[in-house]
Scaffold this motif. Structure first.
Motif, mmCIF file in Angstrom:
data_model
loop_
_atom_site.group_PDB
_atom_site.id
_atom_site.type_symbol
_atom_site.label_atom_id
_atom_site.label_comp_id
_atom_site.label_asym_id
_atom_site.label_seq_id
_atom_site.Cartn_x
_atom_site.Cartn_y
_atom_site.Cartn_z
ATOM 1 N N LYS A 36 4.942 3.473 11.226
ATOM 2 C CA LYS A 36 3.910 2.574 11.881
ATOM 3 C C LYS A 36 4.368 1.341 11.937
ATOM 4 O O LYS A 36 5.230 0.790 11.154
ATOM 5 C CB LYS A 36 2.634 2.649 11.247
ATOM 6 C CG LYS A 36 2.622 1.975 9.705
ATOM 7 C CD LYS A 36 1.168 1.663 9.133
ATOM 8 C CE LYS A 36 1.472 1.237 8.008
ATOM 9 N NZ LYS A 36 0.791 2.051 6.898
ATOM 10 N N SER A 203 5.609 3.102 -1.056
ATOM 11 C CA SER A 203 6.807 2.395 -1.554
ATOM 12 C C SER A 203 6.617 1.661 -2.922
ATOM 13 O O SER A 203 7.595 1.897 -3.849
ATOM 14 C CB SER A 203 6.908 1.352 -0.627
ATOM 15 O OG SER A 203 7.565 1.717 0.654
ATOM 16 N N ARG A 227 6.579 -4.744 7.243
ATOM 17 C CA ARG A 227 5.975 -4.889 8.697
ATOM 18 C C ARG A 227 5.362 -6.166 9.047
ATOM 19 O O ARG A 227 5.039 -7.015 7.811
ATOM 20 C CB ARG A 227 4.943 -3.884 8.457
ATOM 21 C CG ARG A 227 5.258 -2.305 8.719
ATOM 22 C CD ARG A 227 4.069 -1.308 8.752
ATOM 23 N NE ARG A 227 3.306 -1.608 7.291
ATOM 24 C CZ ARG A 227 3.634 -0.797 6.374
ATOM 25 N NH1 ARG A 227 4.656 0.222 6.196
ATOM 26 N NH2 ARG A 227 2.946 -0.852 5.079
HETATM 27 C C1 LIG Z 1 1.536 2.298 5.783
HETATM 28 C C2 LIG Z 1 1.116 3.578 5.063
HETATM 29 C C3 LIG Z 1 2.107 4.215 4.019
HETATM 30 C C4 LIG Z 1 3.212 3.594 3.606
HETATM 31 O O1 LIG Z 1 3.178 2.226 2.972
HETATM 32 P P1 LIG Z 1 4.488 1.425 2.523
HETATM 33 O O2 LIG Z 1 3.751 0.511 1.642
HETATM 34 O O3 LIG Z 1 4.959 0.726 3.637
HETATM 35 O O4 LIG Z 1 5.446 2.535 1.833
HETATM 36 C C5 LIG Z 1 1.661 5.423 3.414
HETATM 37 N N1 LIG Z 1 0.296 6.004 3.594
HETATM 38 C C6 LIG Z 1 -0.371 5.533 4.259
HETATM 39 C C7 LIG Z 1 -1.851 6.412 4.652
HETATM 40 C C8 LIG Z 1 -0.139 4.280 5.155
HETATM 41 O O5 LIG Z 1 -1.122 3.648 6.050
#
Ligand SMILES: *Cc1c(COP(=O)(O)O)cnc(C)c1O
Length: 228
Positions: A36, A203, A227
């Motif tokens: 995303k 993460s 991001r």
């Molecule tokens: C954004 C998101 C992630 C990934 O999160 P990170 O901290 O960037 O690894 C995982 N699961 C969902 C549902 C998310 O919205």
């Protein structure tokens, strides 16, 4: 090697170490790259290093990237919150949906998944801590929702998903994930079926999630960087 390729290797190393530490097999944990807010070029780069499954949160953004990447055989997972009016696009363009938390949405996805397509893989999102700000079904409502989904021909129930509170310590993260693992066992037992997917860990907490039984970690920033 590009930064994304290097990051992917580091994430694989982490998964390998975590699975070894709790005597699980490396192949039991699937990596979903969460892309995303990242451009199609970043996805292409990860794909070229062998990453095939990508998670997206916003329908229009995902469709734009799918169009730009249609020469690749990507497995697309929807992991964002589902608006009813977008359910037809989600049903038709993704292979997996991790965020089903109401019967109405399950019905809409089932209705819009065409019979020419294989069944849509579904995880039920559970709100483990009953946080008002988060989507997800309560623990008590999970079994009835699972039963309903099982009766829908175009959906294939694969398991549960959660985004727990962001705890600091490994032990707190682990205990929280463990509750989802136990809920999944209960439901599989009560419905006498096999559920093969526990979508948990990001993460910041993927190690604890793997120790608690995760079979799919959803990792964004550790692969693609921070991001906006
Ligand atoms: C954004 C998101 C992630 C990934 O999160 P990170 O901290 O960037 O690894 C995982 N699961 C969902 C549902 C998310 O919205």
């Amino acid at each position: 090697m590009t930064a994304i390729a290097q990051n992917l290797q580091l994430v694989h190393d982490k998964i390998r170490q975590a699975t070894q530490a709790c005597h699980r097999s490396f192949d039991d944990v699937k990596l979903l790259a969460v892309s995303k807010k990242k451009p199609a070029s970043a996805i292409r780069e990860a794909y070229q290093s062998g990453q095939l499954a990508f998670g997206e949160n916003y329908v229009q953004e995902a469709l734009d990237k799918m169009e730009q990447l249609k020469d690749l055989t990507i497995e697309w997972h929807f992991i964002g919150s589902i608006q009813s009016k977008k359910s037809s696009l989600i049903a038709q363009h993704f292979s997996w949906v991790h965020t089903v938390d109401r019967i109405k949405v399950a019905h809409l996805l089932n209705e819009h998944r065409t019979i020419e397509q294989p069944p849509l893989n579904i995880c039920i999102q559970v709100n483990l801590d009953n946080e008002l700000s988060k989507s997800g079904v309560s623990i008590a409502d999970c079994l009835p929702l699972a039963k309903q989904i099982l009766s829908m021909n175009q959906l294939r129930l694969r398991g549960l998903m959660a985004i727990p509170k962001p705890y600091e310590t490994f032990e707190q993260q682990y205990q929280s994930f463990k509750r989802l693992t136990e809920l999944q066992h209960d439901i599989a037992k009560q419905l006498n079926l096999t559920l093969d997917t526990l979508s948990m860990g990001m993460s910041a907490d993927m190690i604890a999630a793997i120790h608690a039984g995760s079979t799919l970690v959803r990792v964004g920033e550790a692969i693609f960087g921070a991001r906006q």
